[in-house]
Write a protein that holds these residues in place. Structure first.
Motif, mmCIF file in Angstrom:
data_model
loop_
_atom_site.group_PDB
_atom_site.id
_atom_site.type_symbol
_atom_site.label_atom_id
_atom_site.label_comp_id
_atom_site.label_asym_id
_atom_site.label_seq_id
_atom_site.Cartn_x
_atom_site.Cartn_y
_atom_site.Cartn_z
ATOM 1 N N VAL A 56 0.863 -1.172 0.000
ATOM 2 C CA VAL A 56 0.000 0.000 0.000
ATOM 3 C C VAL A 56 0.906 1.229 0.000
ATOM 4 C CG1 VAL A 56 -1.826 1.270 1.184
ATOM 5 C CG2 VAL A 56 -1.733 -1.228 1.344
ATOM 6 N N TYR A 57 0.744 2.065 -0.999
ATOM 7 C CA TYR A 57 1.534 3.293 -1.082
ATOM 8 C C TYR A 57 0.644 4.460 -0.669
ATOM 9 C CZ TYR A 57 4.665 0.288 -3.731
ATOM 10 O OH TYR A 57 5.500 -0.751 -4.110
ATOM 11 N N ALA A 67 5.602 3.165 1.842
ATOM 12 C CA ALA A 67 5.141 1.891 1.314
ATOM 13 C C ALA A 67 4.875 0.988 2.515
ATOM 14 C CB ALA A 67 6.193 1.263 0.406
ATOM 15 N N LEU A 68 3.656 0.472 2.617
ATOM 16 C CA LEU A 68 3.272 -0.405 3.718
ATOM 17 C C LEU A 68 3.016 -1.804 3.190
ATOM 18 C CD1 LEU A 68 0.586 1.931 5.384
ATOM 19 C CD2 LEU A 68 3.059 1.914 5.782
ATOM 20 N N ALA A 71 -0.561 -6.727 3.932
ATOM 21 C CA ALA A 71 -1.116 -7.731 4.838
ATOM 22 C C ALA A 71 -1.021 -7.318 6.298
ATOM 23 C CB ALA A 71 -0.404 -9.069 4.628
ATOM 24 N N THR A 72 0.005 -6.524 6.648
ATOM 25 C CA THR A 72 0.258 -6.229 8.057
ATOM 26 C C THR A 72 0.250 -4.748 8.406
ATOM 27 O OG1 THR A 72 2.665 -6.112 7.750
ATOM 28 C CG2 THR A 72 1.707 -8.294 8.183
ATOM 29 N N GLY A 73 0.394 -3.878 7.406
ATOM 30 C CA GLY A 73 0.523 -2.453 7.668
ATOM 31 C C GLY A 73 1.930 -2.028 8.056
ATOM 32 N N ARG A 74 2.860 -2.965 8.111
ATOM 33 C CA ARG A 74 4.236 -2.651 8.481
ATOM 34 C C ARG A 74 4.880 -1.757 7.414
ATOM 35 N NH1 ARG A 74 8.981 -4.726 6.851
ATOM 36 N NH2 ARG A 74 7.869 -6.307 5.617
ATOM 37 N N VAL A 75 5.675 -0.779 7.872
ATOM 38 C CA VAL A 75 6.345 0.129 6.942
ATOM 39 C C VAL A 75 7.497 -0.604 6.247
ATOM 40 C CG1 VAL A 75 7.657 2.264 6.698
ATOM 41 C CG2 VAL A 75 5.734 2.168 8.296
ATOM 42 N N VAL A 76 7.442 -0.678 4.930
ATOM 43 C CA VAL A 76 8.514 -1.283 4.132
ATOM 44 C C VAL A 76 9.586 -0.240 3.857
ATOM 45 C CG1 VAL A 76 9.072 -2.462 1.973
ATOM 46 C CG2 VAL A 76 6.882 -2.899 3.107
ATOM 47 N N TRP A 77 9.150 0.928 3.439
ATOM 48 C CA TRP A 77 10.068 2.062 3.324
ATOM 49 C C TRP A 77 9.278 3.357 3.483
ATOM 50 C CZ3 TRP A 77 8.529 5.276 -0.494
ATOM 51 C CH2 TRP A 77 8.025 4.764 -1.684
ATOM 52 N N GLY A 78 9.979 4.393 3.879
ATOM 53 C CA GLY A 78 9.353 5.693 4.043
ATOM 54 C C GLY A 78 10.374 6.797 3.792
ATOM 55 N N ILE A 79 9.932 7.882 3.173
ATOM 56 C CA ILE A 79 10.830 9.005 2.899
ATOM 57 C C ILE A 79 10.129 10.304 3.280
ATOM 58 C CG2 ILE A 79 12.156 7.909 1.048
ATOM 59 C CD1 ILE A 79 10.316 9.232 -0.932
ATOM 60 N N GLU A 80 10.903 11.315 3.577
ATOM 61 C CA GLU A 80 10.387 12.645 3.894
ATOM 62 C C GLU A 80 10.871 13.617 2.821
ATOM 63 O OE1 GLU A 80 8.330 13.426 6.240
ATOM 64 O OE2 GLU A 80 8.310 11.555 7.386
ATOM 65 N N THR A 81 9.946 14.100 2.016
ATOM 66 C CA THR A 81 10.325 15.010 0.933
ATOM 67 C C THR A 81 10.395 16.466 1.395
ATOM 68 O OG1 THR A 81 8.046 15.449 0.222
ATOM 69 C CG2 THR A 81 9.141 13.496 -0.697
ATOM 70 N N GLU A 82 9.724 16.772 2.531
ATOM 71 C CA GLU A 82 9.626 18.141 3.050
ATOM 72 C C GLU A 82 8.945 19.077 2.050
ATOM 73 O OE1 GLU A 82 13.449 19.398 4.401
ATOM 74 O OE2 GLU A 82 13.575 17.831 5.939
ATOM 75 N N LEU A 83 8.070 18.506 1.222
ATOM 76 C CA LEU A 83 7.284 19.272 0.261
ATOM 77 C C LEU A 83 5.807 19.156 0.607
ATOM 78 C CD1 LEU A 83 9.056 18.039 -2.999
ATOM 79 C CD2 LEU A 83 9.432 20.226 -1.830
ATOM 80 N N GLU A 84 5.002 20.095 0.134
ATOM 81 C CA GLU A 84 3.555 20.036 0.347
ATOM 82 C C GLU A 84 2.937 19.172 -0.754
ATOM 83 O OE1 GLU A 84 2.214 24.121 0.494
ATOM 84 O OE2 GLU A 84 2.270 24.060 2.688
#
Length: 370
Positions: A56-57, A67-68, A71-84
């Motif tokens: 789930v993106y 990206a989750l 099946a579990t909701g666990r975070v696969v990867w995450g990034i912070e763009t600091e953009l709106e």
């Protein structure tokens, strides 16, 4: 909320229908729930989850893209763009795509989350970008559709559609079907473009503007088109819902019904939330009404989605309402969070993914689905 109320005194808006006590319970199972920051942050932006190959993106207004595990909701990867971030994510060609209020489009590797490229477009992105066959497509708030190279984000074509003086704050998302891009515009027109070249294949008016004032002449297509078996179903604000031939652009039928949220469907019926927050079932063959539920008037409902034998709509208090498929009667409700659910529930493989405006994210199913 009726968009006409956005321009006037909030005290003049009609009060929302009170929730009635319901008998019986829907056998709901929450598979997982999590928080994705502050979600839409009370802004009228177009942020919706996308599900692809077991993930789930999702993105939030503050610039996070995640990206989750579906099946579990666990975070696969995450990034912070600091953009709106104002539109997305869209998924296609191995990319996760988001648009910003500052007229940028960013592409990330769907597997790892690494940034592949970013490019500037003409204005704010309030639609869901998409990609297929090496082309990324995005619709901007000023009425332009860009075709970009999926490899580096360079522009390959642009389609420019002039917009009315006054429009709703939103955009219809482009839909890719084969080698064709289908998109609605704030002028009430629906167009089909060649995915590779951007050439206009056909264009049709779903609703012609009428009335003396610019407010009365608003006929925006803000909901995303829905394609089923060679027919495109589309709705307009203060106008019509219509069925259009995908091949020719010929209008097969239309009926008066104002909506700005979009449509849902199953194998036998269309479902739509109108501007008064009534939920309808429509015959896809001729546009006739099969049933109408008026019990959630002015509750700022999302577009409907279908989960098994149920129709799901979210409301402004974070409730997810369950309606009977055959007659639209209210069967139950659950609360996902305190914030509104304006994003259409996304149903994939018997699971409904719900994204609240406050960042609440949940995966829900039912014990038995016919």
């Amino acid at each position: 909320m009726n968009p006409l109320n956005w321009l006037g005194d909030e005290d003049n808006a009609e009060p929302p229908a009170e929730l009635i006590e319901l008998q019986g319970e829907i056998p709901v199972t929450t598979l997982w729930s999590t928080s994705v920051g502050e979600g839409a942050d009370e802004q009228r932006v177009k942020l919706a989850p996308a599900v692809f190959e077991g993930r789930v993106y999702v993105a939030n207004r503050q610039g996070a893209v995640k990206a989750l595990d579906a099946a579990t909701g666990r975070v696969v990867w995450g990034i912070e763009t600091e953009l709106e971030i104002s539109g997305g994510p869209g998924v296609g060609d191995g990319l996760v795509l988001v648009g910003t209020s500052n007229a940028e489009l960013l592409a990330f590797d769907a597997e790892t989350g690494s940034e592949k490229w970013r490019t500037r477009v003409s204005s704010e992105v309030l639609s869901l970008p998409t990609a297929a066959q090496g082309t990324v497509v995005v619709h901007t708030i000023d009425g332009k559709i860009f075709g970009l190279d999926a490899g580096d984000g360079s522009q390959t074509w642009i389609y420019d559609r002039s917009i009315p003086v006054l429009t709703l704050h939103g955009s219809s998302s482009p839909i890719i079907s084969g080698n064709t891009v289908i998109c609605g515009f704030s002028s009430g027109k629906l167009a089909a473009l060649d995915l590779t070249t951007g050439e206009l294949l056909w264009e049709v008016s779903i609703t012609a503007p009428s009335g003396r004032s610019e407010l009365e002449r608003m006929v925006d297509i803000d909901g995303d088109p829905l394609i089923r078996e060679g027919v495109i179903y589309v709705s307009t604000y203060q106008g019509d819902i219509a069925a259009v031939s995908e091949d020719t652009g010929v209008v097969l039928w239309r009926r008066k019904l104002s909506s700005y949220t979009g449509l849902g469907a199953d194998w036998r019926q269309l479902y739509i939330t109108d501007a008064d927050d009534y939920v309808w079932a429509i015959d896809p063959g001729n546009g006739s009404a099969l049933w109408k539920n008026k019990k959630m008037h002015a509750r700022m409902l999302s577009a409907p989605a279908v989960l098994g034998e149920y129709i799901l709509v979210g409301d402004f208090e974070g409730y997810l309402h369950w309606l009977a498929q055959e007659d639209g009667r209210l069967l139950g409700r659950i609360r996902v969070g305190d914030a509104p659910i304006t994003t259409t529930p996304l149903v994939v493989d018997g699971i409904a993914y719900i994204y609240g405006d406050g960042g609440e994210m949940a995966a829900i199913t039912v014990a038995a689905i016919n």
